[in-house]
Design a protein around this motif. Structure first.
Motif, PDB file in Angstrom:
ATOM      1  N   ALA A 254       0.305  -1.581   0.273  1.00 18.60           N
ATOM      2  CA  ALA A 254       0.096   0.720  -0.077  1.00 18.60           C
ATOM      3  C   ALA A 254       0.932   0.972   0.367  1.00 18.60           C
ATOM      4  O   ALA A 254       0.649   2.304  -0.723  1.00 18.60           O
ATOM      5  N   GLU A 255       1.845   1.186   0.862  1.00 18.64           N
ATOM      6  CA  GLU A 255       3.067   2.437   0.844  1.00 18.64           C
ATOM      7  C   GLU A 255       3.369   2.562  -0.711  1.00 18.64           C
ATOM      8  O   GLU A 255       3.729   3.800  -1.068  1.00 18.64           O
ATOM      9  N   ALA A 256       4.026   1.154  -1.265  1.00 17.92           N
ATOM     10  CA  ALA A 256       5.025   1.422  -2.706  1.00 17.92           C
ATOM     11  C   ALA A 256       3.382   2.162  -3.725  1.00 17.92           C
ATOM     12  O   ALA A 256       3.326   2.351  -4.110  1.00 17.92           O
ATOM     13  N   HIS A 257       2.644   2.159  -3.526  1.00 24.56           N
ATOM     14  CA  HIS A 257       1.630   2.518  -4.341  1.00 24.56           C
ATOM     15  C   HIS A 257       1.332   4.265  -4.402  1.00 24.56           C
ATOM     16  O   HIS A 257       0.553   4.478  -5.075  1.00 24.56           O
ATOM     17  N   GLY A 258       1.239   4.175  -3.013  1.00 24.35           N
ATOM     18  CA  GLY A 258       1.517   5.365  -2.671  1.00 24.35           C
ATOM     19  C   GLY A 258       0.451   6.526  -1.770  1.00 24.35           C
ATOM     20  O   GLY A 258      -0.450   7.413  -1.693  1.00 24.35           O
ATOM     21  N   PHE A 259      -0.292   4.966  -1.036  1.00 21.81           N
ATOM     22  CA  PHE A 259      -1.676   5.376   0.254  1.00 21.81           C
ATOM     23  C   PHE A 259      -0.335   5.892   1.274  1.00 21.81           C
ATOM     24  O   PHE A 259       0.667   5.477   1.337  1.00 21.81           O
ATOM     25  N   ARG A 260      -1.072   6.865   2.056  1.00 20.34           N
ATOM     26  CA  ARG A 260      -0.665   7.173   3.261  1.00 20.34           C
ATOM     27  C   ARG A 260      -1.017   7.020   4.172  1.00 20.34           C
ATOM     28  O   ARG A 260      -0.050   7.615   5.849  1.00 20.34           O
ATOM     29  N   CYS A 261      -2.034   6.885   4.541  1.00 21.05           N
ATOM     30  CA  CYS A 261      -2.920   5.657   5.912  1.00 21.05           C
ATOM     31  C   CYS A 261      -2.928   4.672   5.551  1.00 21.05           C
ATOM     32  O   CYS A 261      -3.665   4.905   4.220  1.00 21.05           O
ATOM     33  N   MET A 262      -3.174   4.119   6.136  1.00 19.11           N
ATOM     34  CA  MET A 262      -4.288   2.630   6.003  1.00 19.11           C
ATOM     35  C   MET A 262      -4.869   3.111   7.642  1.00 19.11           C
ATOM     36  O   MET A 262      -4.566   2.500   8.601  1.00 19.11           O
TER      37      MET A 262
ATOM     38  N   ALA B  20      -6.023  -7.014  18.130  1.00 21.40           N
ATOM     39  CA  ALA B  20      -4.478  -7.780  18.899  1.00 21.40           C
ATOM     40  C   ALA B  20      -3.447  -7.278  17.113  1.00 21.40           C
ATOM     41  O   ALA B  20      -2.325  -6.928  17.745  1.00 21.40           O
ATOM     42  N   LEU B  21      -4.011  -8.005  16.121  1.00 19.57           N
ATOM     43  CA  LEU B  21      -3.090  -8.335  14.659  1.00 19.57           C
ATOM     44  C   LEU B  21      -2.885  -6.876  15.035  1.00 19.57           C
ATOM     45  O   LEU B  21      -1.648  -6.907  14.369  1.00 19.57           O
ATOM     46  N   HIS B  22      -3.395  -5.786  14.359  1.00 24.47           N
ATOM     47  CA  HIS B  22      -3.315  -4.970  13.568  1.00 24.47           C
ATOM     48  C   HIS B  22      -2.827  -3.794  14.958  1.00 24.47           C
ATOM     49  O   HIS B  22      -1.623  -2.792  14.566  1.00 24.47           O
ATOM     50  N   ALA B  23      -2.758  -3.515  16.522  1.00 23.61           N
ATOM     51  CA  ALA B  23      -1.738  -3.405  17.338  1.00 23.61           C
ATOM     52  C   ALA B  23      -0.476  -3.272  17.261  1.00 23.61           C
ATOM     53  O   ALA B  23       0.787  -2.943  17.152  1.00 23.61           O
ATOM     54  N   ALA B  24      -0.294  -5.119  17.339  1.00 26.42           N
ATOM     55  CA  ALA B  24       0.505  -5.774  16.524  1.00 26.42           C
ATOM     56  C   ALA B  24       1.763  -4.985  15.743  1.00 26.42           C
ATOM     57  O   ALA B  24       3.286  -4.930  15.288  1.00 26.42           O
ATOM     58  N   CYS B  25       1.028  -3.912  14.825  1.00 26.32           N
ATOM     59  CA  CYS B  25       2.152  -4.158  13.068  1.00 26.32           C
ATOM     60  C   CYS B  25       1.741  -2.343  13.325  1.00 26.32           C
ATOM     61  O   CYS B  25       2.256  -1.821  12.395  1.00 26.32           O
ATOM     62  N   GLY B  26       1.908  -1.860  14.507  1.00 25.76           N
ATOM     63  CA  GLY B  26       1.419  -0.713  14.444  1.00 25.76           C
ATOM     64  C   GLY B  26       0.417   0.102  14.554  1.00 25.76           C
ATOM     65  O   GLY B  26       0.668   1.953  14.719  1.00 25.76           O
ATOM     66  N   PHE B  27      -0.330  -0.144  14.332  1.00 27.80           N
ATOM     67  CA  PHE B  27      -2.072   0.577  14.362  1.00 27.80           C
ATOM     68  C   PHE B  27      -2.348   1.253  15.515  1.00 27.80           C
ATOM     69  O   PHE B  27      -2.039   0.442  16.702  1.00 27.80           O
ATOM     70  N   GLU B  28      -2.452   2.120  15.682  1.00 27.00           N
ATOM     71  CA  GLU B  28      -3.807   3.138  17.350  1.00 27.00           C
ATOM     72  C   GLU B  28      -4.977   2.893  16.590  1.00 27.00           C
ATOM     73  O   GLU B  28      -5.158   2.921  15.360  1.00 27.00           O
TER      74      GLU B  28
ATOM     75  N   ALA C 150      -0.008   5.355   9.811  1.00 28.60           N
ATOM     76  CA  ALA C 150       0.782   6.350   8.624  1.00 28.60           C
ATOM     77  C   ALA C 150       1.192   5.256   7.877  1.00 28.60           C
ATOM     78  O   ALA C 150       1.983   4.069   8.565  1.00 28.60           O
ATOM     79  N   LEU C 151       1.374   5.602   6.920  1.00 24.76           N
ATOM     80  CA  LEU C 151       2.367   4.963   5.995  1.00 24.76           C
ATOM     81  C   LEU C 151       2.978   5.980   5.382  1.00 24.76           C
ATOM     82  O   LEU C 151       3.411   7.401   4.572  1.00 24.76           O
ATOM     83  N   GLY C 152       5.024   5.873   4.845  1.00 23.26           N
ATOM     84  CA  GLY C 152       5.371   6.409   4.691  1.00 23.26           C
ATOM     85  C   GLY C 152       5.616   7.512   4.632  1.00 23.26           C
ATOM     86  O   GLY C 152       5.920   7.408   6.239  1.00 23.26           O
ATOM     87  N   GLU C 153       5.789   8.728   4.472  1.00 27.31           N
ATOM     88  CA  GLU C 153       5.452  10.484   5.046  1.00 27.31           C
ATOM     89  C   GLU C 153       4.206  10.209   5.256  1.00 27.31           C
ATOM     90  O   GLU C 153       4.056  11.177   6.542  1.00 27.31           O
ATOM     91  N   GLY C 154       3.208   9.924   5.271  1.00 27.25           N
ATOM     92  CA  GLY C 154       2.058   9.626   6.239  1.00 27.25           C
ATOM     93  C   GLY C 154       1.783  11.847   5.346  1.00 27.25           C
ATOM     94  O   GLY C 154       1.724  11.795   4.995  1.00 27.25           O
ATOM     95  N   THR C 155       1.285  12.036   7.022  1.00 27.49           N
ATOM     96  CA  THR C 155       0.679  14.002   6.502  1.00 27.49           C
ATOM     97  C   THR C 155       2.060  14.193   6.984  1.00 27.49           C
ATOM     98  O   THR C 155       1.651  15.741   6.741  1.00 27.49           O
TER      99      THR C 155
END
Length: 178
Positions: free
Chosen positions: A110-118, A131-139, A163-168
């Motif tokens: 998703a980051e490679a595609h250009g998305f900035r947040c998931m 729990a899965l999302h939290a373990a991968c850094g989601f808040e 956030a993905l890449g530079e986020g905002t």
């Protein structure tokens, strides 16, 4: 055993439909109540991949054991850099790291595609998905109470975000999106 990840193929539709059907019938992570058929699943694969959005499958040998995709969060133009993830693992393969492998791969794609947040929209507030999302850094980003009625009860929807890449931190590069 870590699964192999690869981009989806149209021929994966039957296995994807089977995995999803189990979750529709027996879980609360999706608010669908009738599993989509093969034609609907093929159409979803084609719609997502036609936009260039990431759609991955996980396999052990020749067995497809899970899938994940990211699609634009909402269809309005200003949401072009925000995506929502969907991850489903075969019911008899849960708890073995497949979901984490899929989500990790999906975040990178998703980051490679250009998305900035998931955004994760977690039906039923499923603890394993949270729990899965939290373990991968989601808040945690919010909870909508009583948004769905399924399995004889009201279900909350939990929102999580990363956030993905530079986020905002900077303006997006319009060349990566259509």
């Amino acid at each position: 055993m870590t699964p192999s990840l690869r981009p989806v193929r149209r021929t994966d539709a039957a296995a994807i439909a089977e995995i999803y059907a189990h979750h529709v019938r027996h879980g609360t992570a999706t608010y669908d109540v009738v599993p989509p058929g093969l034609a609907e699943t093929e159409a979803k694969i084609l719609a997502i991949t036609a936009r260039g959005w990431p759609f991955l499958v996980a396999s052990h040998g020749s067995e497809l054991v899970g899938y994940a995709y990211a699609a634009q969060f909402r269809d309005r133009p200003a949401y072009a850099y925000a995506c929502e993830d969907s991850i489903y693992v075969a019911h008899d393969r849960r708890g073995g790291g497949i979901g984490k492998a899929l989500l990790t791969g999906l975040l990178a794609a998703a980051e490679a595609h250009g998305f900035r947040c998931m955004v994760a929209v977690i039906g039923g507030g499923e603890p394993a998905s949270v729990a899965l999302h939290a373990a991968c850094g989601f808040e945690h980003a919010g909870r909508l109470t009583g948004m769905g009625w399924k399995a004889g009860r009201w279900l909350d929807t939990v929102y999580m975000q990363i956030a993905l890449g530079e986020g905002t931190g900077s303006a997006p590069d319009n060349s990566t999106m259509e």
